[in-house]
Design a protein around this motif. Structure first.
Motif, PDB file in Angstrom:
ATOM      1  N   VAL A 152       0.844  -1.249  -0.062  1.00 38.12           N
ATOM      2  CA  VAL A 152      -0.072  -0.230  -0.082  1.00 38.12           C
ATOM      3  C   VAL A 152       0.814   1.293  -0.193  1.00 38.12           C
ATOM      4  CG1 VAL A 152      -1.653   1.326   1.235  1.00 38.12           C
ATOM      5  CG2 VAL A 152      -1.942  -1.243   0.913  1.00 38.12           C
ATOM      6  N   SER A 153       2.196   1.299   0.862  1.00 36.95           N
ATOM      7  CA  SER A 153       2.873   2.491   0.671  1.00 36.95           C
ATOM      8  C   SER A 153       3.521   2.531  -0.791  1.00 36.95           C
ATOM      9  CB  SER A 153       3.980   2.033   1.670  1.00 36.95           C
ATOM     10  OG  SER A 153       3.616   2.043   2.874  1.00 36.95           O
ATOM     11  N   ALA A 154       3.856   1.563  -1.257  1.00 37.11           N
ATOM     12  CA  ALA A 154       4.250   1.593  -2.653  1.00 37.11           C
ATOM     13  C   ALA A 154       3.392   2.098  -3.731  1.00 37.11           C
ATOM     14  CB  ALA A 154       4.778   0.409  -3.308  1.00 37.11           C
ATOM     15  N   ILE A 155       1.965   1.810  -3.445  1.00 40.41           N
ATOM     16  CA  ILE A 155       0.732   2.256  -4.441  1.00 40.41           C
ATOM     17  C   ILE A 155       0.579   3.822  -4.100  1.00 40.41           C
ATOM     18  CG2 ILE A 155      -1.646   2.239  -4.388  1.00 40.41           C
ATOM     19  CD1 ILE A 155      -1.465  -0.867  -4.179  1.00 40.41           C
ATOM     20  N   LEU A 156       0.661   4.231  -2.721  1.00 46.00           N
ATOM     21  CA  LEU A 156       0.570   5.647  -2.680  1.00 46.00           C
ATOM     22  C   LEU A 156       1.768   6.332  -3.222  1.00 46.00           C
ATOM     23  CD1 LEU A 156      -0.466   5.342   1.228  1.00 46.00           C
ATOM     24  CD2 LEU A 156      -1.742   6.324  -0.595  1.00 46.00           C
ATOM     25  N   PHE A 157       3.154   5.986  -2.952  1.00 47.55           N
ATOM     26  CA  PHE A 157       4.315   6.790  -3.696  1.00 47.55           C
ATOM     27  C   PHE A 157       4.115   6.507  -5.142  1.00 47.55           C
ATOM     28  CE2 PHE A 157       8.537   6.429  -5.549  1.00 47.55           C
ATOM     29  CZ  PHE A 157       8.856   7.641  -5.137  1.00 47.55           C
ATOM     30  N   TYR A 158       3.738   5.444  -5.892  1.00 51.25           N
ATOM     31  CA  TYR A 158       3.596   5.357  -7.384  1.00 51.25           C
ATOM     32  C   TYR A 158       2.684   6.312  -7.799  1.00 51.25           C
ATOM     33  CZ  TYR A 158       1.995   3.510 -11.714  1.00 51.25           C
ATOM     34  OH  TYR A 158       1.811   3.350 -13.294  1.00 51.25           O
ATOM     35  N   GLY A 159       1.420   6.482  -7.155  1.00 48.59           N
ATOM     36  CA  GLY A 159       0.298   7.244  -7.710  1.00 48.59           C
ATOM     37  C   GLY A 159       0.564   8.800  -7.396  1.00 48.59           C
ATOM     38  N   ILE A 160       1.153   9.069  -6.313  1.00 48.21           N
ATOM     39  CA  ILE A 160       1.485  10.692  -6.213  1.00 48.21           C
ATOM     40  C   ILE A 160       2.606  10.877  -7.136  1.00 48.21           C
ATOM     41  CG2 ILE A 160       2.870  10.706  -4.211  1.00 48.21           C
ATOM     42  CD1 ILE A 160       0.190  12.930  -4.718  1.00 48.21           C
ATOM     43  N   ARG A 161       3.634  10.267  -7.315  1.00 47.15           N
ATOM     44  CA  ARG A 161       4.729  10.531  -8.105  1.00 47.15           C
ATOM     45  C   ARG A 161       4.119  10.388  -9.515  1.00 47.15           C
ATOM     46  NH1 ARG A 161       7.607   8.200 -12.018  1.00 47.15           N
ATOM     47  NH2 ARG A 161       6.195   6.250 -11.531  1.00 47.15           N
ATOM     48  N   LEU A 162       3.532   9.696  -9.787  1.00 47.10           N
ATOM     49  CA  LEU A 162       2.993   9.729 -11.363  1.00 47.10           C
ATOM     50  C   LEU A 162       2.271  10.998 -11.662  1.00 47.10           C
ATOM     51  CD1 LEU A 162       3.236   8.327 -13.961  1.00 47.10           C
ATOM     52  CD2 LEU A 162       0.887   6.982 -13.404  1.00 47.10           C
ATOM     53  N   ALA A 163       1.279  11.119 -10.800  1.00 53.88           N
ATOM     54  CA  ALA A 163       0.436  12.420 -11.122  1.00 53.88           C
ATOM     55  C   ALA A 163       1.123  13.548 -11.072  1.00 53.88           C
ATOM     56  CB  ALA A 163      -0.600  12.411 -10.022  1.00 53.88           C
ATOM     57  N   SER A 164       1.912  13.771 -10.075  1.00 54.96           N
ATOM     58  CA  SER A 164       2.875  15.004 -10.110  1.00 54.96           C
ATOM     59  C   SER A 164       3.843  15.009 -11.397  1.00 54.96           C
ATOM     60  CB  SER A 164       3.601  15.202  -8.879  1.00 54.96           C
ATOM     61  OG  SER A 164       4.693  13.980  -8.724  1.00 54.96           O
ATOM     62  N   PHE A 165       4.421  14.182 -11.676  1.00 56.97           N
ATOM     63  CA  PHE A 165       5.213  14.241 -12.540  1.00 56.97           C
ATOM     64  C   PHE A 165       4.285  14.556 -14.055  1.00 56.97           C
ATOM     65  CE2 PHE A 165       6.548  11.746 -16.729  1.00 56.97           C
ATOM     66  CZ  PHE A 165       7.603  12.530 -17.054  1.00 56.97           C
ATOM     67  N   LEU A 166       3.327  14.090 -14.235  1.00 58.68           N
ATOM     68  CA  LEU A 166       2.283  14.312 -15.496  1.00 58.68           C
ATOM     69  C   LEU A 166       1.871  15.735 -15.507  1.00 58.68           C
ATOM     70  CD1 LEU A 166       0.844  10.705 -16.027  1.00 58.68           C
ATOM     71  CD2 LEU A 166       2.619  11.726 -17.233  1.00 58.68           C
TER      72      LEU A 166
END
Length: 126
Positions: free
Chosen positions: A53-67
């Protein structure tokens, strides 16, 4: 949860359903998994579900902020995304719902892991 994030973003800009909407919906679903299964994640000795779940949180916010930053800073990407934004607003809602259902299915394995950790914690009394 995914449709609560993807639908408003798709109504604002259709291209957000595949870019920023995906990242933020994955983050929102991970956050809801963390809140719902928080007690069983912390109490159990196995931290697999907490790590996932921590990896999912990090992946989601990292991807959204990058895009989002990429769209705001790269003029060619902004033009490309503006070209997609031609569908009438009301016709975007069924599209957003189907995309959000797809995103929910992508996070379903994490839900199953959290549920199995929760039920095993209840059985062992931890």
């Amino acid at each position: 949860v995914a449709s609560a994030v993807v639908t408003p973003l798709t109504l604002y800009r259709q291209a957000y359903s595949f870019s920023v909407g995906y990242g933020l919906s994955v983050f929102a679903m991970g956050f809801s998994l963390l809140k719902v299964f928080q007690d069983s994640m912390i109490v159990t000795s196995s931290s697999t579900s907490l790590l996932l779940v921590s990896a999912i949180l990090f992946y989601g916010i990292r991807l959204a902020s990058f895009l989002l930053v990429r769209e705001l800073t790269v003029p060619s990407k902004k033009k490309q995304l503006d070209a997609i934004n031609k569908t009438p607003t009301l016709k975007r809602i069924p599209f957003a719902m189907s995309v959000s259902l797809f995103y929910a299915f992508m996070v379903t394995p994490a839900l199953y892991l959290c549920r199995s950790s929760s039920s095993s914690a209840a059985l062992t009394g931890k």
